[in-house]
Design a protein around this motif. Structure first.
Motif, PDB file in Angstrom:
ATOM      1  N   LYS A  31       6.637   4.590  -5.111  1.00  0.00           N
ATOM      2  CA  LYS A  31       7.529   5.861  -5.344  1.00  0.00           C
ATOM      3  C   LYS A  31       8.417   6.412  -3.754  1.00  0.00           C
ATOM      4  CE  LYS A  31       3.303   8.539  -7.469  1.00  0.00           C
ATOM      5  NZ  LYS A  31       2.438   7.674  -8.063  1.00  0.00           N
ATOM      6  N   ARG A  32       7.289   5.787  -2.762  1.00  0.00           N
ATOM      7  CA  ARG A  32       8.954   6.163  -1.740  1.00  0.00           C
ATOM      8  C   ARG A  32      10.121   5.285  -2.435  1.00  0.00           C
ATOM      9  NH1 ARG A  32       5.342   7.976   3.581  1.00  0.00           N
ATOM     10  NH2 ARG A  32       3.333   7.092   3.562  1.00  0.00           N
TER      11      ARG A  32
ATOM     12  N   CYS B   5       7.269  -5.679  -4.146  1.00  0.00           N
ATOM     13  CA  CYS B   5       5.687  -4.653  -3.892  1.00  0.00           C
ATOM     14  C   CYS B   5       4.612  -5.755  -4.855  1.00  0.00           C
ATOM     15  CB  CYS B   5       5.307  -3.255  -3.988  1.00  0.00           C
ATOM     16  SG  CYS B   5       3.762  -3.158  -4.064  1.00  0.00           S
TER      17      CYS B   5
ATOM     18  N   GLY C 165       0.880  -1.556   0.004  1.00  0.00           N
ATOM     19  CA  GLY C 165      -0.224   0.146  -0.132  1.00  0.00           C
ATOM     20  C   GLY C 165       1.024   0.971  -0.080  1.00  0.00           C
ATOM     21  N   SER C 166       0.580   1.852   0.920  1.00  0.00           N
ATOM     22  CA  SER C 166       0.962   3.544   1.335  1.00  0.00           C
ATOM     23  C   SER C 166       2.414   3.449   1.196  1.00  0.00           C
ATOM     24  CB  SER C 166       0.495   4.442   1.734  1.00  0.00           C
ATOM     25  OG  SER C 166       0.894   4.211   3.123  1.00  0.00           O
TER      26      SER C 166
ATOM     27  N   GLN D  31       8.374   3.796   5.421  1.00  0.00           N
ATOM     28  CA  GLN D  31       9.293   4.873   5.247  1.00  0.00           C
ATOM     29  C   GLN D  31      10.349   5.413   6.796  1.00  0.00           C
ATOM     30  OE1 GLN D  31       8.706   8.175   2.681  1.00  0.00           O
ATOM     31  NE2 GLN D  31      11.007   8.584   4.164  1.00  0.00           N
TER      32      GLN D  31
ATOM     33  N   ALA E 118       0.864   1.025  -6.489  1.00  0.00           N
ATOM     34  CA  ALA E 118       0.816   1.596  -5.041  1.00  0.00           C
ATOM     35  C   ALA E 118       1.748   2.172  -4.605  1.00  0.00           C
ATOM     36  CB  ALA E 118       1.332   0.350  -4.127  1.00  0.00           C
ATOM     37  N   TYR E 119       1.769   3.053  -3.644  1.00  0.00           N
ATOM     38  CA  TYR E 119       2.424   4.664  -3.592  1.00  0.00           C
ATOM     39  C   TYR E 119       3.708   4.186  -2.955  1.00  0.00           C
ATOM     40  CZ  TYR E 119       3.577   9.092  -1.702  1.00  0.00           C
ATOM     41  OH  TYR E 119       4.112  10.722  -1.662  1.00  0.00           O
ATOM     42  N   VAL E 120       3.598   3.158  -2.426  1.00  0.00           N
ATOM     43  CA  VAL E 120       4.874   2.716  -2.025  1.00  0.00           C
ATOM     44  C   VAL E 120       6.077   2.832  -2.510  1.00  0.00           C
ATOM     45  CG1 VAL E 120       4.692   0.410  -2.242  1.00  0.00           C
ATOM     46  CG2 VAL E 120       5.995   1.200   0.003  1.00  0.00           C
TER      47      VAL E 120
ATOM     48  N   SER F 133       4.083   4.029   4.564  1.00  0.00           N
ATOM     49  CA  SER F 133       4.110   4.630   5.928  1.00  0.00           C
ATOM     50  C   SER F 133       5.014   3.928   6.728  1.00  0.00           C
ATOM     51  CB  SER F 133       3.126   5.238   6.335  1.00  0.00           C
ATOM     52  OG  SER F 133       2.250   4.057   7.066  1.00  0.00           O
TER      53      SER F 133
END
Length: 196
Positions: free
Chosen positions: A45-46, A36, A10-11, A16, A41-43, A13
């Motif tokens: 990009k992180r 992933c 997912g994201s 991070q 998923a946004y992860v 967090s």
């Protein structure tokens, strides 16, 4: 220095929070790959911002769990991974990965296990109207959130809490507890090898 893989869906967090601890030198390890199962998923990009190599896949592109886990194992071996830390990875780990990395796969779960295993543990706790829930870090076995517990931290549910405010509270605890446990595990593993 130990090499670690992070798995997320997912994201990210928790990814991070772990990466921040690695960058500050609090976790003596190198993150050599992010795995992933959701290519959008946004992860991801992180991970790109953090310059962590990514292996993203879609389970439906493979004939079986064993097939995509074989490819994951190959990627982990290429990245010389010592430990796997699941950080919001929404799939049960299968026997292919367990056979390759048994005892080296760790998960974080947003409840005080064995209470509220599986999906939406925060929602489960909120609906059950319990006064106390929390966060558990545990080793992964073949069951759903059933592996040996490494550490836990309690979170109180206040009368005025909503599901959303409870999620924020739990994530704040996760972002402290998980890096702390990872630091302990990789430090002890390095010390143990030093003694050999």
């Amino acid at each position: 220095m130990k090499k670690i893989a992070l798995f997320a869906s997912g994201s990210g967090s928790n990814v991070q929070a772990i990466a921040d601890s690695v960058q500050k030198g609090e976790i003596p390890a190198e993150i050599t790959i992010l795995v992933c199962d959701q290519p959008d998923a946004y992860v991801i990009k992180r991970a790109e911002k953090l310059q962590i190599p990514v292996f993203a896949f879609r389970a439906k592109d493979y004939s079986s769990k064993a097939e995509f886990e074989r490819e994951i194992v190959q990627k982990l071996q290429e990245a010389e991974v010592d430990y796997i830390f699941l950080a919001g990875y929404m799939r049960l780990i299968g026997e292919t990965l367990l056979n390759a990395y048994g005892g080296k796969i760790v998960n974080i779960h947003p409840s005080l296990l064995p209470a509220f295993p599986g999906k939406d543990a925060i929602g489960q706790a909120f609906t059950a109207r319990v006064k106390i829930t929390g966060v558990t870090v545990h080793f992964v076995d073949e069951g759903m959130d059933t592996g040996p517990i490494i550490d836990q931290e309690m979170v109180r549910i206040a009368n005025e809490d909503t599901r959303e405010s409870l999620q924020v509270k739990i994530q704040q605890v996760e972002h402290q507890l998980y890096p702390k446990v990872i630091r302990q595990l990789v430090t002890e593993a390095s010390r143990g090898e030093g003694k050999k």
